[in-house]
Design a protein around this motif. Sequence first.
Motif, PDB file in Angstrom:
ATOM      1  N   HIS A  76       0.844  -1.198   0.000  1.00 51.55           N
ATOM      2  CA  HIS A  76       0.000   0.000   0.000  1.00 51.55           C
ATOM      3  C   HIS A  76       0.878   1.245   0.000  1.00 51.55           C
ATOM      4  N   ILE A  77       0.551   2.184  -0.874  1.00 50.77           N
ATOM      5  CA  ILE A  77       1.247   3.467  -0.919  1.00 50.77           C
ATOM      6  C   ILE A  77       0.196   4.572  -0.813  1.00 50.77           C
ATOM      7  N   TYR A  78       0.301   5.393   0.215  1.00 51.16           N
ATOM      8  CA  TYR A  78      -0.651   6.484   0.434  1.00 51.16           C
ATOM      9  C   TYR A  78      -0.042   7.795  -0.062  1.00 51.16           C
ATOM     10  N   TYR A  79      -0.910   8.697  -0.511  1.00 52.91           N
ATOM     11  CA  TYR A  79      -0.461  10.018  -0.964  1.00 52.91           C
ATOM     12  C   TYR A  79      -1.662  10.962  -0.982  1.00 52.91           C
ATOM     13  N   VAL A  80      -1.387  12.272  -0.987  1.00 55.82           N
ATOM     14  CA  VAL A  80      -2.451  13.278  -1.075  1.00 55.82           C
ATOM     15  C   VAL A  80      -2.701  13.560  -2.548  1.00 55.82           C
TER      16      VAL A  80
END
Length: 291
Positions: free
Chosen positions: A180-184
Amino acid sequence: MLIPKVEFLDDIQATDDYQKQLKALYLTVSDNQYQTLTVLIDLNIYGTAVFDLLDCGIDLPFERIKRIHHSFSDDLALIKMSLDSSTGQRLLEQLLALALYENTHDISGHPHSRSVCLWLFDQPITETLTHSIYLIGQAYGIGTNKRRYLRYWDPRVLALLTYIWTAPQKLQIYQLGLSHIYYVDWNNEMTVLTLPTPNEVYPAANIQKTLGQLQPLPFRFSQQQWQVLIQTEWINMILRQLKGQVVITHRVYEIIISQALLIAQRKMSQQQAVKNIIKDLERMKGKGIVA
């Protein structure tokens, strides 16, 4: 680029949008029982001065990523925090405020770079992780083994890549240990790229054989993928004009990417492509389709 003052982040934290995103982020942490957070920072934007803005009164340690190539200007670093400490939580809140500040000020005619890039939960800083960050940032040119620079860590580029990476290419990232890679995103919301598992990409009976044939990184993109990537700046220019007017959804990306391809293939001028995008969005609105 001048680093924002602490007061600017305080102003962001006082907004309803920030409080909504912070609440959602803490809910994500709680639901998944995340214990730590590692964030990828682009030091090209403010240099190490960004740590003075974020350090919460502590000497913030960081791990620099190996430069992709001596001719490239990448300068990336990882910072890690514990989410069960007040210091770690304060750092998370400052990072979110800075990420929203940068996105909010990235407007038409006045683009703003991103220093806060990728959010990786429960991902300790190891040699494997730093090498993975290094590997994902490059791709072979068409018909050559010469490596090209892939600024995937920029949330605006990553958002585009999520639409053009194939399932096997996403699996290449998953195989590095990143699920999982989170970003705005452009909507000023924290979003997540969930990488597919082998079972989700290949039939169970052929998994081991097929995985053995999976090409290691760097990526090998098709001609069409490169055609889209070459238009990244134009695509982002359009998205800057649209954000705040429509919700940037999968369908909006489809419309813009299709026009970007026509430009790359010299079948359409940029001016006509913009007109087509506006027409398609108005048609969607007229049909009551949420963009």
